[in-house]
Write a protein that holds these residues in place. Structure first.
Motif, PDB file in Angstrom:
ATOM      1  N   PRO A  35       1.903   7.531  -2.406  1.00  0.00           N
ATOM      2  CA  PRO A  35       0.686   8.295  -2.117  1.00  0.00           C
ATOM      3  C   PRO A  35       0.360   8.249  -0.624  1.00  0.00           C
ATOM      4  CG  PRO A  35       0.140   6.191  -3.162  1.00  0.00           C
ATOM      5  CD  PRO A  35       1.627   6.329  -3.228  1.00  0.00           C
ATOM      6  N   PHE A  36      -0.074   9.335  -0.087  1.00  0.00           N
ATOM      7  CA  PHE A  36      -0.490   9.474   1.314  1.00  0.00           C
ATOM      8  C   PHE A  36       0.669   9.416   2.315  1.00  0.00           C
ATOM      9  CE2 PHE A  36      -3.799   6.685  -0.798  1.00  0.00           C
ATOM     10  CZ  PHE A  36      -4.601   7.741  -1.198  1.00  0.00           C
ATOM     11  N   HIS A  37       1.927   9.348   1.824  1.00  0.00           N
ATOM     12  CA  HIS A  37       3.031   9.198   2.768  1.00  0.00           C
ATOM     13  C   HIS A  37       3.192  10.448   3.629  1.00  0.00           C
ATOM     14  CE1 HIS A  37       7.269   9.387   4.169  1.00  0.00           C
ATOM     15  NE2 HIS A  37       7.007   8.121   4.457  1.00  0.00           N
ATOM     16  N   LYS A  38       3.375  10.257   4.924  1.00  0.00           N
ATOM     17  CA  LYS A  38       3.639  11.357   5.842  1.00  0.00           C
ATOM     18  C   LYS A  38       4.320  10.826   7.091  1.00  0.00           C
ATOM     19  CE  LYS A  38      -1.082  11.156   7.743  1.00  0.00           C
ATOM     20  NZ  LYS A  38      -2.328  11.947   7.980  1.00  0.00           N
ATOM     21  N   ILE A  39       4.855  11.737   7.890  1.00  0.00           N
ATOM     22  CA  ILE A  39       5.511  11.367   9.138  1.00  0.00           C
ATOM     23  C   ILE A  39       4.442  11.057  10.182  1.00  0.00           C
ATOM     24  CG2 ILE A  39       7.070  12.089  10.963  1.00  0.00           C
ATOM     25  CD1 ILE A  39       8.475  11.735   8.301  1.00  0.00           C
ATOM     26  N   ALA A  56       2.549 -10.898   1.258  1.00  0.00           N
ATOM     27  CA  ALA A  56       1.549 -10.218   0.426  1.00  0.00           C
ATOM     28  C   ALA A  56       0.280  -9.905   1.226  1.00  0.00           C
ATOM     29  CB  ALA A  56       1.206 -11.048  -0.816  1.00  0.00           C
ATOM     30  N   TRP A  57       0.431  -9.684   2.557  1.00  0.00           N
ATOM     31  CA  TRP A  57      -0.724  -9.329   3.394  1.00  0.00           C
ATOM     32  C   TRP A  57      -1.452  -8.140   2.765  1.00  0.00           C
ATOM     33  CZ3 TRP A  57      -2.219  -4.945   6.109  1.00  0.00           C
ATOM     34  CH2 TRP A  57      -3.261  -5.115   7.040  1.00  0.00           C
ATOM     35  N   SER A  58      -2.749  -8.211   2.742  1.00  0.00           N
ATOM     36  CA  SER A  58      -3.552  -7.176   2.094  1.00  0.00           C
ATOM     37  C   SER A  58      -4.445  -6.486   3.117  1.00  0.00           C
ATOM     38  CB  SER A  58      -4.415  -7.802   0.993  1.00  0.00           C
ATOM     39  OG  SER A  58      -5.200  -6.820   0.353  1.00  0.00           O
ATOM     40  N   GLY A  59      -4.334  -5.173   3.208  1.00  0.00           N
ATOM     41  CA  GLY A  59      -5.169  -4.439   4.147  1.00  0.00           C
ATOM     42  C   GLY A  59      -4.566  -3.113   4.538  1.00  0.00           C
ATOM     43  N   GLU A  60      -5.012  -2.604   5.679  1.00  0.00           N
ATOM     44  CA  GLU A  60      -4.581  -1.301   6.173  1.00  0.00           C
ATOM     45  C   GLU A  60      -4.296  -1.408   7.660  1.00  0.00           C
ATOM     46  OE1 GLU A  60      -6.625   3.096   6.802  1.00  0.00           O
ATOM     47  OE2 GLU A  60      -7.110   1.938   4.995  1.00  0.00           O
ATOM     48  N   LEU A  61      -3.185  -0.812   8.091  1.00  0.00           N
ATOM     49  CA  LEU A  61      -2.833  -0.790   9.507  1.00  0.00           C
ATOM     50  C   LEU A  61      -2.275   0.582   9.854  1.00  0.00           C
ATOM     51  CD1 LEU A  61      -2.530  -2.486  12.165  1.00  0.00           C
ATOM     52  CD2 LEU A  61      -0.155  -2.871  11.468  1.00  0.00           C
ATOM     53  N   TRP A  62      -2.813   1.187  10.916  1.00  0.00           N
ATOM     54  CA  TRP A  62      -2.400   2.510  11.395  1.00  0.00           C
ATOM     55  C   TRP A  62      -2.470   3.547  10.275  1.00  0.00           C
ATOM     56  CZ3 TRP A  62      -3.216   0.803  15.773  1.00  0.00           C
ATOM     57  CH2 TRP A  62      -2.576  -0.304  16.320  1.00  0.00           C
ATOM     58  N   GLY A  63      -3.439   3.381   9.380  1.00  0.00           N
ATOM     59  CA  GLY A  63      -3.621   4.335   8.295  1.00  0.00           C
ATOM     60  C   GLY A  63      -2.777   4.046   7.072  1.00  0.00           C
ATOM     61  N   GLY A  64      -1.855   3.069   7.178  1.00  0.00           N
ATOM     62  CA  GLY A  64      -1.012   2.709   6.044  1.00  0.00           C
ATOM     63  C   GLY A  64      -1.647   1.598   5.226  1.00  0.00           C
ATOM     64  N   ASP A  71       2.594   1.324  -0.229  1.00  0.00           N
ATOM     65  CA  ASP A  71       3.966   1.266   0.281  1.00  0.00           C
ATOM     66  C   ASP A  71       4.915   0.842  -0.833  1.00  0.00           C
ATOM     67  OD1 ASP A  71       6.367   0.049   1.571  1.00  0.00           O
ATOM     68  OD2 ASP A  71       5.315   0.607   3.399  1.00  0.00           O
ATOM     69  N   ARG A  72       5.876   1.703  -1.152  1.00  0.00           N
ATOM     70  CA  ARG A  72       6.876   1.430  -2.190  1.00  0.00           C
ATOM     71  C   ARG A  72       6.238   0.958  -3.497  1.00  0.00           C
ATOM     72  NH1 ARG A  72       9.178   0.163   2.659  1.00  0.00           N
ATOM     73  NH2 ARG A  72      11.297   0.928   3.032  1.00  0.00           N
ATOM     74  N   PRO A  73       5.478   1.821  -4.151  1.00  0.00           N
ATOM     75  CA  PRO A  73       4.812   1.442  -5.406  1.00  0.00           C
ATOM     76  C   PRO A  73       5.839   1.143  -6.498  1.00  0.00           C
ATOM     77  CG  PRO A  73       4.691   3.807  -5.071  1.00  0.00           C
ATOM     78  CD  PRO A  73       5.253   3.236  -3.807  1.00  0.00           C
ATOM     79  N   PRO A  74       5.476   0.326  -7.480  1.00  0.00           N
ATOM     80  CA  PRO A  74       6.391   0.022  -8.585  1.00  0.00           C
ATOM     81  C   PRO A  74       6.713   1.263  -9.398  1.00  0.00           C
ATOM     82  CG  PRO A  74       4.187  -0.824  -9.035  1.00  0.00           C
ATOM     83  CD  PRO A  74       4.180  -0.360  -7.613  1.00  0.00           C
ATOM     84  N   ARG A  75       7.839   1.213 -10.097  1.00  0.00           N
ATOM     85  CA  ARG A  75       8.302   2.372 -10.872  1.00  0.00           C
ATOM     86  C   ARG A  75       7.493   2.582 -12.148  1.00  0.00           C
ATOM     87  NH1 ARG A  75      11.636   5.935  -8.137  1.00  0.00           N
ATOM     88  NH2 ARG A  75      12.724   4.731  -6.541  1.00  0.00           N
ATOM     89  N   GLY A 126      10.591  -0.245  11.297  1.00  0.00           N
ATOM     90  CA  GLY A 126      11.496   0.655  10.583  1.00  0.00           C
ATOM     91  C   GLY A 126      11.097   2.093  10.811  1.00  0.00           C
ATOM     92  N   GLY A 127      11.772   3.012  10.104  1.00  0.00           N
ATOM     93  CA  GLY A 127      11.503   4.438  10.272  1.00  0.00           C
ATOM     94  C   GLY A 127      10.921   5.084   9.036  1.00  0.00           C
ATOM     95  N   HIS A 128      10.305   4.282   8.202  1.00  0.00           N
ATOM     96  CA  HIS A 128       9.724   4.707   6.939  1.00  0.00           C
ATOM     97  C   HIS A 128       8.831   5.946   7.080  1.00  0.00           C
ATOM     98  CE1 HIS A 128       7.361   3.027   3.199  1.00  0.00           C
ATOM     99  NE2 HIS A 128       7.415   4.330   3.187  1.00  0.00           N
ATOM    100  N   SER A 129       8.064   6.003   8.156  1.00  0.00           N
ATOM    101  CA  SER A 129       7.215   7.169   8.443  1.00  0.00           C
ATOM    102  C   SER A 129       7.538   7.723   9.823  1.00  0.00           C
ATOM    103  CB  SER A 129       5.736   6.778   8.353  1.00  0.00           C
ATOM    104  OG  SER A 129       5.394   6.389   7.047  1.00  0.00           O
ATOM    105  N   GLY A 130       8.814   7.622  10.208  1.00  0.00           N
ATOM    106  CA  GLY A 130       9.215   7.939  11.560  1.00  0.00           C
ATOM    107  C   GLY A 130       9.139   6.695  12.431  1.00  0.00           C
ATOM    108  N   ALA A 131       9.533   6.829  13.687  1.00  0.00           N
ATOM    109  CA  ALA A 131       9.509   5.735  14.675  1.00  0.00           C
ATOM    110  C   ALA A 131      10.600   4.703  14.379  1.00  0.00           C
ATOM    111  CB  ALA A 131       8.128   5.101  14.758  1.00  0.00           C
TER     112      ALA A 131
END
Length: 384
Positions: free
Chosen positions: A77-81, A170-178, A183-187, A269-274
């Motif tokens: 959810p919310f994933h974008k470049i 297991a850090w909990s929070g939000e960084l740079w909008g992520g 991130d990588r939700p369970p199946r 990493g490059g998960h959302s670019g960069a």
């Protein structure tokens, strides 16, 4: 004429010393020296078969990596470049024996994204920080170093540098909008099942999570008080003779002010670019540094004690150390290959493999990821 016992052991010691240090290190902007596989009693035909396999099994995703990224993480959810991307080239790679090139394919000077291989470079920034005393010990709590609220609270305040490096914080929070939970939700399960799930105890479960990796990059930026690309350039890449073409990007909006200076906080990493954009030859130089236990020629750039920490299996995952994958007998074991092998791995089939037992560095790019074990098996067959 019989050798005395002292002379005999002296010669053994000299031979051992030579075997440990007899590596070739390429100079900057010079042609990398090649040797024939047969110079090392390696089967040329079998090695070429491994190269042919790598070239024939190109990563199946789009060469337009913007498309490949959006497709690869479409479940999130919310994933974008959020940062730069770059169209990639075809399969490329190098195999080094004692530092010499014994096999090479594709365009090894082409700069491409390298995705989660970046994590192994980021881990090295933590190693340099510990070597220089900026971090006393990776078992320290990060909150003792970064006090801006990122590690506040009953849960996040427990997190150590080691937890971040082993991806079990297991850090909990939000960084740079992520958001960490997105991130990588369970199946299995709906969004409410995992969105409101209570964070796991730090150190108990490994979860591959780019938001938390980016938190490590953010924390290291605060500790070094300078951008990570500058730390990497000054302490590693310039000293190993890397090219001037590599770049380490953060998200477009990932700016932080430290000591009144505005600087970019990079991604792991490059998960959302960069992430790290780099050519195959510079990756091979980085691998050679690790093959030689952190030493380039006569200069110890990374302490041997850090290298040992890097390849120590984490408790939650025997196949993962400090942002390097380990070939131990676990879920990701390459059957029949040395358990001392460790490697950096990234989306799309980017790998830097360190095989200390055989004095090898193997870099392969844009290999279908599920083919890496078979490829390394073919390389190993050539050695025998």
């Amino acid at each position: 004429m019989r050798l005395s016992t002292i002379s005999y052991f002296f010669l053994i010691g000299v031979n051992l010393l030579m075997s440990q240090t007899d590596y070739y290190f390429p100079e900057r902007n010079s042609e990398w020296q090649h040797k024939q596989p047969t110079d090392f009693k390696i089967d040329s035909e079998a090695l070429q078969a491994a190269v042919d396999y790598a070239e024939a099994n190109e990563y199946s995703g789009s060469r337009d990596l913007r498309i490949a990224i959006l497709k690869g993480f479409e479940r999130e959810p919310f994933h974008k470049i959020l940062g730069p991307t770059k169209k990639r080239g075809g399969p490329a790679g190098m195999i080094l024996k004692n530092g010499y090139v014994i096999a090479q394919w594709g365009d090894t000077k082409r700069v491409d994204m390298t995705f989660s291989v970046t994590k192994s470079f980021l881990s090295t920034m933590a190693g340099l920080a510990e070597d220089r005393g900026l971090i006393a010990n990776t078992h320290d709590k990060v909150a003792d170093y970064v006090w801006d609220g990122t590690f506040d609270g009953a849960h996040n305040s427990k997190i150590t540098w080691e937890h971040l490096l082993q991806q079990n914080s297991a850090w909990s929070g939000e960084l740079w909008g992520g958001k960490d939970w997105a991130d990588r939700p369970p199946r299995v399960g709906g969004i409410d099942d995992w969105k409101f799930e209570k964070p796991k105890e730090p150190g108990s479960v490994m979860e591959y999570n780019d938001v938390r990796v980016n938190v490590l990059a953010y924390a290291l930026t605060h500790v070094w008080r300078k951008p990570m690309p500058m730390v990497l350039k000054e302490n590693i890449m310039d000293k190993i003779g890397a090219s001037t073409t590599w770049r380490w990007h953060g998200y477009d909006h990932a700016w932080v002010e430290i000591d009144g200076i505005r600087m970019k906080s990079v991604t792991g990493g490059g998960h959302s670019g960069a992430g790290l954009f780099i050519n195959t030859e510079d990756m091979a130089r980085f691998g050679l540094l690790f093959l030689n236990n952190g030493k380039w020629k006569k200069e110890q750039l990374i302490s041997e004690s850090w290298i040992k920490k890097v390849i120590e299996p984490s408790k939650p995952n025997i196949n993962y150390g400090y942002m390097w994958w380990l070939n131990k007998k676990g879920d990701r074991h390459w059957e029949g290959l040395s358990e001392d092998i460790y490697y950096a791995a990234g989306f799309g089939g980017n790998f830097i493999v360190i095989d200390k037992e055989n004095d090898l560095v193997v870099v392969t790019r844009w290999l279908e990821p599920n083919k890496i074990e078979e490829f390394m098996t073919k390389v190993n067959k050539a050695l025998k």
